[in-house]
Design a protein around this motif. Structure first.
Motif, PDB file in Angstrom:
ATOM      1  N   GLU A   1       4.574   0.926  -7.753  1.00 12.98           N
ATOM      2  CA  GLU A   1       3.953  -0.395  -7.858  1.00 12.98           C
ATOM      3  C   GLU A   1       3.199  -0.758  -6.585  1.00 12.98           C
ATOM      4  OE1 GLU A   1       6.819  -3.287  -9.030  1.00 12.98           O
ATOM      5  OE2 GLU A   1       6.518  -2.873 -11.177  1.00 12.98           O
ATOM      6  N   GLU A   2       3.772  -0.432  -5.418  1.00 11.88           N
ATOM      7  CA  GLU A   2       3.095  -0.709  -4.156  1.00 11.88           C
ATOM      8  C   GLU A   2       1.839   0.155  -4.031  1.00 11.88           C
ATOM      9  OE1 GLU A   2       5.452  -0.580  -0.635  1.00 11.88           O
ATOM     10  OE2 GLU A   2       7.168  -1.543  -1.587  1.00 11.88           O
ATOM     11  N   TYR A   3       1.935   1.404  -4.478  1.00  9.26           N
ATOM     12  CA  TYR A   3       0.775   2.293  -4.396  1.00  9.26           C
ATOM     13  C   TYR A   3      -0.387   1.748  -5.219  1.00  9.26           C
ATOM     14  CZ  TYR A   3      -2.096   6.483  -4.661  1.00  9.26           C
ATOM     15  OH  TYR A   3      -3.152   7.364  -4.573  1.00  9.26           O
ATOM     16  N   GLN A   4      -0.104   1.323  -6.437  1.00  6.38           N
ATOM     17  CA  GLN A   4      -1.153   0.788  -7.303  1.00  6.38           C
ATOM     18  C   GLN A   4      -1.756  -0.494  -6.723  1.00  6.38           C
ATOM     19  OE1 GLN A   4      -2.368   3.000  -9.305  1.00  6.38           O
ATOM     20  NE2 GLN A   4      -1.816   2.282 -11.356  1.00  6.38           N
ATOM     21  N   ARG A   5      -0.933  -1.307  -6.096  1.00  9.59           N
ATOM     22  CA  ARG A   5      -1.437  -2.554  -5.517  1.00  9.59           C
ATOM     23  C   ARG A   5      -2.358  -2.266  -4.325  1.00  9.59           C
ATOM     24  NH1 ARG A   5       0.181  -5.137  -1.211  1.00  9.59           N
ATOM     25  NH2 ARG A   5       2.122  -3.926  -1.095  1.00  9.59           N
ATOM     26  N   VAL A   6      -1.936  -1.360  -3.448  1.00  9.42           N
ATOM     27  CA  VAL A   6      -2.729  -1.055  -2.250  1.00  9.42           C
ATOM     28  C   VAL A   6      -4.021  -0.343  -2.613  1.00  9.42           C
ATOM     29  CG1 VAL A   6      -2.780   0.285  -0.109  1.00  9.42           C
ATOM     30  CG2 VAL A   6      -0.734  -1.033  -0.713  1.00  9.42           C
ATOM     31  N   PHE A   7      -3.963   0.546  -3.606  1.00  5.96           N
ATOM     32  CA  PHE A   7      -5.136   1.354  -3.946  1.00  5.96           C
ATOM     33  C   PHE A   7      -5.796   0.923  -5.258  1.00  5.96           C
ATOM     34  CE2 PHE A   7      -2.754   4.223  -1.069  1.00  5.96           C
ATOM     35  CZ  PHE A   7      -3.706   4.289  -0.074  1.00  5.96           C
ATOM     36  N   LEU A   8      -5.668  -0.351  -5.579  1.00  9.53           N
ATOM     37  CA  LEU A   8      -6.472  -0.991  -6.620  1.00  9.53           C
ATOM     38  C   LEU A   8      -6.335  -0.332  -7.989  1.00  9.53           C
ATOM     39  CD1 LEU A   8      -9.721  -1.504  -4.478  1.00  9.53           C
ATOM     40  CD2 LEU A   8      -7.748  -3.037  -4.715  1.00  9.53           C
ATOM     41  N   ASN A   9      -5.099  -0.027  -8.379  1.00  8.18           N
ATOM     42  CA  ASN A   9      -4.816   0.558  -9.702  1.00  8.18           C
ATOM     43  C   ASN A   9      -5.668   1.794  -9.966  1.00  8.18           C
ATOM     44  OD1 ASN A   9      -2.860  -1.451 -10.625  1.00  8.18           O
ATOM     45  ND2 ASN A   9      -4.599  -2.854 -10.668  1.00  8.18           N
ATOM     46  N   ASN A  10      -5.654   2.708  -9.003  1.00  4.41           N
ATOM     47  CA  ASN A  10      -6.506   3.892  -9.106  1.00  4.41           C
ATOM     48  C   ASN A  10      -5.978   4.930 -10.087  1.00  4.41           C
ATOM     49  OD1 ASN A  10      -8.776   5.434  -8.383  1.00  4.41           O
ATOM     50  ND2 ASN A  10      -7.573   6.637  -6.945  1.00  4.41           N
ATOM     51  N   LEU A  11      -4.708   4.850 -10.482  1.00  5.28           N
ATOM     52  CA  LEU A  11      -4.133   5.821 -11.407  1.00  5.28           C
ATOM     53  C   LEU A  11      -4.143   5.242 -12.817  1.00  5.28           C
ATOM     54  CD1 LEU A  11      -1.082   7.086  -9.311  1.00  5.28           C
ATOM     55  CD2 LEU A  11      -3.490   7.775  -9.195  1.00  5.28           C
ATOM     56  N   LEU A  12      -4.785   5.963 -13.734  1.00  2.44           N
ATOM     57  CA  LEU A  12      -4.928   5.489 -15.101  1.00  2.44           C
ATOM     58  C   LEU A  12      -4.110   6.371 -16.051  1.00  2.44           C
ATOM     59  CD1 LEU A  12      -8.809   4.932 -15.134  1.00  2.44           C
ATOM     60  CD2 LEU A  12      -7.018   3.255 -14.630  1.00  2.44           C
ATOM     61  N   PRO A  13      -3.308   5.792 -16.947  1.00  5.47           N
ATOM     62  CA  PRO A  13      -2.516   6.593 -17.881  1.00  5.47           C
ATOM     63  C   PRO A  13      -3.398   7.177 -18.981  1.00  5.47           C
ATOM     64  CG  PRO A  13      -2.244   4.267 -18.352  1.00  5.47           C
ATOM     65  CD  PRO A  13      -3.085   4.342 -17.116  1.00  5.47           C
ATOM     66  N   MET A  14      -3.198   8.455 -19.310  1.00  5.70           N
ATOM     67  CA  MET A  14      -3.927   9.113 -20.387  1.00  5.70           C
ATOM     68  C   MET A  14      -2.999   9.455 -21.548  1.00  5.70           C
ATOM     69  SD  MET A  14      -6.774   8.895 -18.967  1.00  5.70           S
ATOM     70  CE  MET A  14      -7.743   9.694 -20.231  1.00  5.70           C
ATOM     71  N   GLU A  15      -1.796   9.882 -21.226  1.00  8.90           N
ATOM     72  CA  GLU A  15      -0.741  10.107 -22.221  1.00  8.90           C
ATOM     73  C   GLU A  15       0.559   9.573 -21.651  1.00  8.90           C
ATOM     74  OE1 GLU A  15      -2.272  14.376 -24.082  1.00  8.90           O
ATOM     75  OE2 GLU A  15      -0.230  14.170 -23.327  1.00  8.90           O
ATOM     76  N   GLY A  16       1.413   9.034 -22.504  1.00 10.72           N
ATOM     77  CA  GLY A  16       2.666   8.496 -22.021  1.00 10.72           C
ATOM     78  C   GLY A  16       2.446   7.250 -21.184  1.00 10.72           C
TER      79      GLY A  16
END
Length: 270
Positions: free
Chosen positions: A128-143
């Motif tokens: 959660e901290e990673y996504q906040r700092v790096f602006l939700n850079n990881l996008l789910p494709m499956e699962g």
């Protein structure tokens, strides 16, 4: 005023030279303008795609870390920051710092009792901290992506294809079926996954239809510790993801929750 009259008269008296000089000045100004625009655009693109989405503006490392390869590197993992609690307290007092996150990186071996071993570069993070700092850079494709306090791992489509190519089993995110993964979602869906080896995907489909495909939703991972091997751990794969920016550059990287990372790489875990 007299100066302008003299200059104007000289321009018309030497039309050829004036035209050549004007062309040179125009071309020089044009090239300088285009060059500066390209440089500024590249700087803005690098800041938007790399700094804001992956590296941050400042990286703090241990004094024991001799090289500066923080995001890629050899088989050794990053050195620890034993004084991180004190560093964190100092960072929290700085008004110019918008956000920060502790991370670690290392090379992990993917074990396979039936054949060849594989490997992946893995980052240990608080998701959660990673996504906040790096602006939700990881996008789910499956699962799904990792949730707060959840143990698990997420990988890219590139890593899944590479594991199948070397180790001959297909990774399915926890809670999904084979029919919900790339081989069965249709050709039009491939573009979203950035599939690089369609022939490999066809092989997965053929094996699945004949009942010969080995599948798993868990990986046995062994970290290369800072001085030696860590501990092999069994960890569920929660999802397949892609980077929102520069996916082809970072596609060989996997993510693991920080507690599982500590265990797999032989660090002491609370």
């Amino acid at each position: 005023m007299l100066m302008w009259k003299i200059a104007w008269r000289n321009v018309w008296r030497h039309k050829g030279k004036s035209l050549v000089l004007a062309a040179i000045l125009f071309l020089g100004a044009l090239l300088m303008t285009i060059g500066n625009s390209v440089i500024e655009g590249a700087k803005a693109g690098m800041s938007r795609n790399m700094v804001d989405r992956f590296t941050g503006h400042l990286v703090l490392k241990s004094s024991a870390q001799k090289d500066d390869m923080m995001f890629v590197g050899g088989r050794s993992s990053l050195k620890q920051l034993p004084s991180y609690p004190n560093i964190k307290a100092v960072l929290q007092q700085q008004e110019l710092i918008d956000g920060f996150i502790p991370m670690s990186r290392g090379l992990a071996m993917i074990l396979n009792p039936d054949g060849r071993q594989g490997e992946t570069m893995v980052f240990g993070i608080n998701f959660e901290e990673y996504q906040r700092v790096f602006l939700n850079n990881l996008l789910p494709m499956e699962g799904e992506l990792l949730q707060a306090g959840e143990r698990g791992m997420i990988i890219t489509e590139y890593t899944r294809e590479r594991v199948f190519d070397r180790q001959k089993f297909w990774i399915i995110p926890e809670g999904l079926t084979i029919e919900q993964t790339v081989p069965f979602v249709g050709i039009g869906h491939y573009a979203q996954f950035d599939v690089q080896k369609p022939e490999l995907i066809d092989s997965v489909k053929i094996k699945a239809q004949s009942g010969q495909l080995k599948t798993t939703s868990e990986l046995i991972v062994l970290g290369f510790g800072s001085t030696s091997f860590g501990t092999d751990i069994q960890i569920p794969v929660k999802g397949i993801f892609k980077f929102q920016n520069l996916n082809r550059i970072w596609e060989s990287i996997s993510f693991m929750d920080i507690e599982s990372f500590r265990e797999g790489f032989g660090y002491i875990s609370a």
